[in-house]
Write a protein that holds these residues in place. Structure first.
Motif, mmCIF file in Angstrom:
data_model
loop_
_atom_site.group_PDB
_atom_site.id
_atom_site.type_symbol
_atom_site.label_atom_id
_atom_site.label_comp_id
_atom_site.label_asym_id
_atom_site.label_seq_id
_atom_site.Cartn_x
_atom_site.Cartn_y
_atom_site.Cartn_z
ATOM 1 N N TRP A 263 -4.035 3.994 -0.617
ATOM 2 C CA TRP A 263 -2.547 5.470 -0.878
ATOM 3 C C TRP A 263 -1.912 5.625 0.421
ATOM 4 O O TRP A 263 -0.956 5.933 0.122
ATOM 5 N N PHE A 264 -2.546 6.419 1.191
ATOM 6 C CA PHE A 264 -2.022 6.369 2.505
ATOM 7 C C PHE A 264 -1.394 5.217 3.205
ATOM 8 O O PHE A 264 0.029 5.508 3.911
ATOM 9 N N SER A 265 -1.799 4.128 3.411
ATOM 10 C CA SER A 265 -1.391 2.809 4.359
ATOM 11 C C SER A 265 0.585 2.966 3.382
ATOM 12 O O SER A 265 0.766 2.470 3.806
ATOM 13 N N GLY A 266 -0.020 2.448 2.054
ATOM 14 C CA GLY A 266 1.101 1.762 0.961
ATOM 15 C C GLY A 266 2.168 2.529 1.704
ATOM 16 O O GLY A 266 3.513 2.269 1.086
ATOM 17 N N PHE A 267 1.495 4.327 1.472
ATOM 18 C CA PHE A 267 2.919 4.794 1.635
ATOM 19 C C PHE A 267 3.553 5.024 2.924
ATOM 20 O O PHE A 267 4.806 5.458 2.530
ATOM 21 N N ASP A 268 3.053 5.197 3.296
ATOM 22 C CA ASP A 268 3.816 4.431 4.583
ATOM 23 C C ASP A 268 4.092 3.680 5.170
ATOM 24 O O ASP A 268 5.134 3.612 5.722
ATOM 25 N N GLU A 269 3.723 2.369 4.941
ATOM 26 C CA GLU A 269 4.480 1.268 4.534
ATOM 27 C C GLU A 269 5.683 0.962 3.719
ATOM 28 O O GLU A 269 6.804 0.991 4.466
ATOM 29 N N ALA A 270 6.036 2.165 2.926
ATOM 30 C CA ALA A 270 7.029 2.187 2.404
ATOM 31 C C ALA A 270 8.274 2.738 3.091
ATOM 32 O O ALA A 270 9.308 2.660 2.630
ATOM 33 N N VAL A 271 8.396 3.857 3.301
ATOM 34 C CA VAL A 271 8.237 4.719 4.219
ATOM 35 C C VAL A 271 9.253 4.119 5.084
ATOM 36 O O VAL A 271 10.494 4.423 5.371
ATOM 37 N N THR B 36 1.501 5.171 -6.536
ATOM 38 C CA THR B 36 1.416 6.077 -6.646
ATOM 39 C C THR B 36 1.131 6.187 -8.398
ATOM 40 O O THR B 36 -0.774 7.056 -8.952
ATOM 41 N N VAL B 37 1.350 5.087 -8.693
ATOM 42 C CA VAL B 37 0.413 4.606 -10.115
ATOM 43 C C VAL B 37 -1.392 3.928 -10.700
ATOM 44 O O VAL B 37 -2.135 4.680 -11.110
ATOM 45 N N GLU B 38 -1.708 4.002 -8.830
ATOM 46 C CA GLU B 38 -2.664 3.431 -8.840
ATOM 47 C C GLU B 38 -3.552 4.254 -8.544
ATOM 48 O O GLU B 38 -5.006 4.669 -8.492
ATOM 49 N N LEU B 39 -3.381 5.194 -7.480
ATOM 50 C CA LEU B 39 -3.990 6.684 -7.304
ATOM 51 C C LEU B 39 -4.445 7.418 -8.496
ATOM 52 O O LEU B 39 -5.480 7.918 -9.079
ATOM 53 N N VAL B 40 -3.235 7.572 -9.403
ATOM 54 C CA VAL B 40 -3.067 8.448 -10.022
ATOM 55 C C VAL B 40 -4.465 8.150 -11.049
ATOM 56 O O VAL B 40 -5.317 8.692 -11.934
ATOM 57 N N ARG B 41 -4.180 6.471 -11.588
ATOM 58 C CA ARG B 41 -5.391 5.812 -12.462
ATOM 59 C C ARG B 41 -6.618 5.683 -11.347
ATOM 60 O O ARG B 41 -7.544 5.869 -12.567
ATOM 61 N N GLY B 42 -6.712 6.470 -10.753
ATOM 62 C CA GLY B 42 -7.978 5.802 -9.773
ATOM 63 C C GLY B 42 -9.017 7.463 -9.585
ATOM 64 O O GLY B 42 -10.162 7.671 -9.569
ATOM 65 N N VAL B 43 -8.270 8.743 -10.153
ATOM 66 C CA VAL B 43 -8.816 10.124 -10.565
ATOM 67 C C VAL B 43 -9.208 10.256 -11.472
ATOM 68 O O VAL B 43 -10.115 9.473 -12.846
ATOM 69 N N ALA B 44 -10.539 10.208 -11.507
ATOM 70 C CA ALA B 44 -11.836 10.174 -12.189
ATOM 71 C C ALA B 44 -12.367 11.204 -12.492
ATOM 72 O O ALA B 44 -13.620 11.504 -13.438
ATOM 73 N N GLU C 80 -11.386 14.970 -14.467
ATOM 74 C CA GLU C 80 -10.605 15.895 -15.873
ATOM 75 C C GLU C 80 -9.352 15.560 -16.082
ATOM 76 O O GLU C 80 -8.921 15.017 -15.252
ATOM 77 N N SER C 81 -9.107 14.886 -16.607
ATOM 78 C CA SER C 81 -7.824 14.102 -17.306
ATOM 79 C C SER C 81 -6.975 15.016 -17.533
ATOM 80 O O SER C 81 -6.567 16.032 -18.008
ATOM 81 N N SER C 82 -5.565 14.671 -17.142
ATOM 82 C CA SER C 82 -4.681 15.622 -17.034
ATOM 83 C C SER C 82 -2.976 15.599 -17.299
ATOM 84 O O SER C 82 -2.518 14.888 -17.621
ATOM 85 N N PRO C 83 -2.111 16.115 -18.453
ATOM 86 C CA PRO C 83 -0.943 15.268 -19.508
ATOM 87 C C PRO C 83 -0.037 15.322 -18.215
ATOM 88 O O PRO C 83 0.709 14.040 -17.920
ATOM 89 N N GLY C 84 0.321 16.356 -16.515
ATOM 90 C CA GLY C 84 0.745 16.280 -15.417
ATOM 91 C C GLY C 84 0.633 14.789 -15.543
ATOM 92 O O GLY C 84 2.008 14.614 -14.833
ATOM 93 N N LEU C 85 -0.320 14.395 -14.838
ATOM 94 C CA LEU C 85 -0.968 12.967 -14.153
ATOM 95 C C LEU C 85 -0.650 11.727 -14.760
ATOM 96 O O LEU C 85 -0.279 11.214 -14.250
ATOM 97 N N GLN C 86 -0.827 11.851 -16.252
ATOM 98 C CA GLN C 86 -0.268 11.152 -16.935
ATOM 99 C C GLN C 86 1.155 10.840 -16.991
ATOM 100 O O GLN C 86 1.341 9.438 -17.070
ATOM 101 N N ARG C 87 1.826 12.211 -17.232
ATOM 102 C CA ARG C 87 3.701 11.808 -17.255
ATOM 103 C C ARG C 87 4.111 11.265 -15.702
ATOM 104 O O ARG C 87 4.951 10.938 -15.476
ATOM 105 N N LEU C 88 3.593 11.598 -14.878
ATOM 106 C CA LEU C 88 3.297 11.514 -13.051
ATOM 107 C C LEU C 88 3.098 9.322 -12.932
ATOM 108 O O LEU C 88 3.964 9.128 -12.476
ATOM 109 N N ALA C 89 2.245 9.498 -13.764
ATOM 110 C CA ALA C 89 1.976 7.655 -13.968
ATOM 111 C C ALA C 89 3.765 7.057 -14.097
ATOM 112 O O ALA C 89 3.424 5.887 -13.626
#
Length: 379
Positions: free
Chosen positions: A11-19, A41-49, A51-60
């Protein structure tokens, strides 16, 4: 924490490349950068192992919408969903996000701190949240009693064998060279539910209204995604399927473009004139939809139905680039800089995700998901 180190690194390298891509100040660079922000961002959120969060789902979900609309192929006319004038305007899907992108770039490049980056990311992605009016309309439709779909006359349409064969043909058209999908991959209850959903979608589209077409197309795509999820959970071979991966992406894009109200104007991505034309996201799918409906009404077999569905979904595939520009390369000096700053930027974004995904009406995500950032690094 709930994230593996390799997920953080990616995620770090991908976001830095995006910038870096967006800082090229070209429309192509903006497209590549925004698409990369969304994808990582989607890959990072889906990788969270944890407790599920409605906020993370909205973010994805918000990130997925951004990724679709910023895609390099904008369904019919290249780049029509992204308009950019350096230092003046940047629009994606008719939404002006110039100030939001600038705020995010500045916060990232100048390491303004986790809270500021989090607010900037939240502002950008919230521009792509599902429209409250659309959700309210969907909820009201759900409360209206509809007669149950009857598949008594066509019992094979609710069997795992039928839908496994349909998916097999779909995935073959989308790149699978072998039989990756078998009847053992699909639960019978998931197959039966999918058959009922497709029948309901066809019934809606036969009403020949734009709203019916929109709802029907979205129902086909959403139900296909659910069927694929059931298949992946049961069949390891399906998880490795190239066709399944491409079909998932195409169905996700169709869901976004067939939404009742996408970002600003009702039906802005769906144009329909009965018996003459049907455009979704700028591409004419009138013939493809007609073939799906006819294959269903004429009780065609799974191969014929799979062919017609493949033609429909292929229309919504995302193409990567047109050769006019390439993603920025990472020089050795940038790699060294990324390695040196990783211990600062990664915890910064963990905190940013906490802020972005949180709302006043829901509990905070457990801090164990994203370890507390080192704020002293920004002093």
């Amino acid at each position: 924490g709930c994230l593996r180190e390799e997920q953080e690194d990616a995620w770090f390298s991908g976001f830095d490349e995006a910038v870096e891509s967006m800082l090229q100040k070209t429309r192509r660079g903006m497209q590549l950068g925004l698409g990369s922000v969304a994808r990582h961002t989607v890959e990072l959120v889906r990788g969270v192992a944890c407790e599920s969060s409605p906020g993370l789902q909205r973010l994805a979900e918000q990130a997925e919408r951004l990724g679709v609309l910023a895609g390099s192929k904008s369904l019919g006319e290249l780049d029509t969903k992204v308009s950019y004038e350096p230092l003046k305007a940047l629009k994606v899907g008719d939404v002006d996000i110039h100030s939001e992108v600038n705020e995010l770039l500045l916060a990232w490049k100048y390491k303004k701190g986790p809270e500021q980056v989090g607010r900037a990311l939240a502002k950008l992605l919230r521009d792509f949240q599902s429209n409250p009016e659309e959700q309210e309309l969907q909820n009201s439709e759900a409360t209206v009693a509809r007669p149950p779909v009857d598949l008594t006359d066509v019992p094979w349409r609710k069997t795992a064998k039928f839908w496994a064969d349909v998916l097999q043909r779909l995935c073959q058209r989308l790149g699978d060279g072998r039989d990756a999908i078998t009847v053992a991959c699909l639960p019978e209850d998931a197959a039966e539910q999918h058959g009922r959903m497709i029948q309901d979608a066809i019934d809606r589209m036969l009403g020949k209204t734009r709203r019916g077409i929109q709802t029907g197309l979205k129902e086909i795509a959403a139900s296909t995604l659910k069927l694929l999820e059931a298949m992946e959970a049961r069949c390891k071979a399906a998880q490795m399927s190239v066709g399944r991966s491409r079909l998932t992406t195409a169905a996700q894009r169709l869901v976004v473009f067939a939404s009742a109200k996408t970002l600003v104007n009702f039906g802005v991505h769906v144009e329909y004139e009965p018996m003459q034309s049907l455009k979704v996201g700028g591409i004419d799918i009138h013939l493809e939809v007609n073939r799906v409906i006819l294959a269903w009404l004429q009780n065609k077999g799974p191969v014929e139905l799979g062919e017609s569905l493949a033609d429909l979904f292929i229309s919504f595939e995302e193409e990567i680039g047109d050769g006019s520009a390439a993603a920025p390369e990472i020089s050795p000096r940038r790699e060294q800089r990324a390695e040196a700053e990783g211990s600062v930027l990664r915890p910064m974004m963990r905190a940013a995700l906490l802020i972005t995904s949180r709302r006043d009406d829901e509990p905070e995500m457990p801090l164990s998901c994203f370890p507390e950032p080192d704020n002293q690094a920004f002093s």
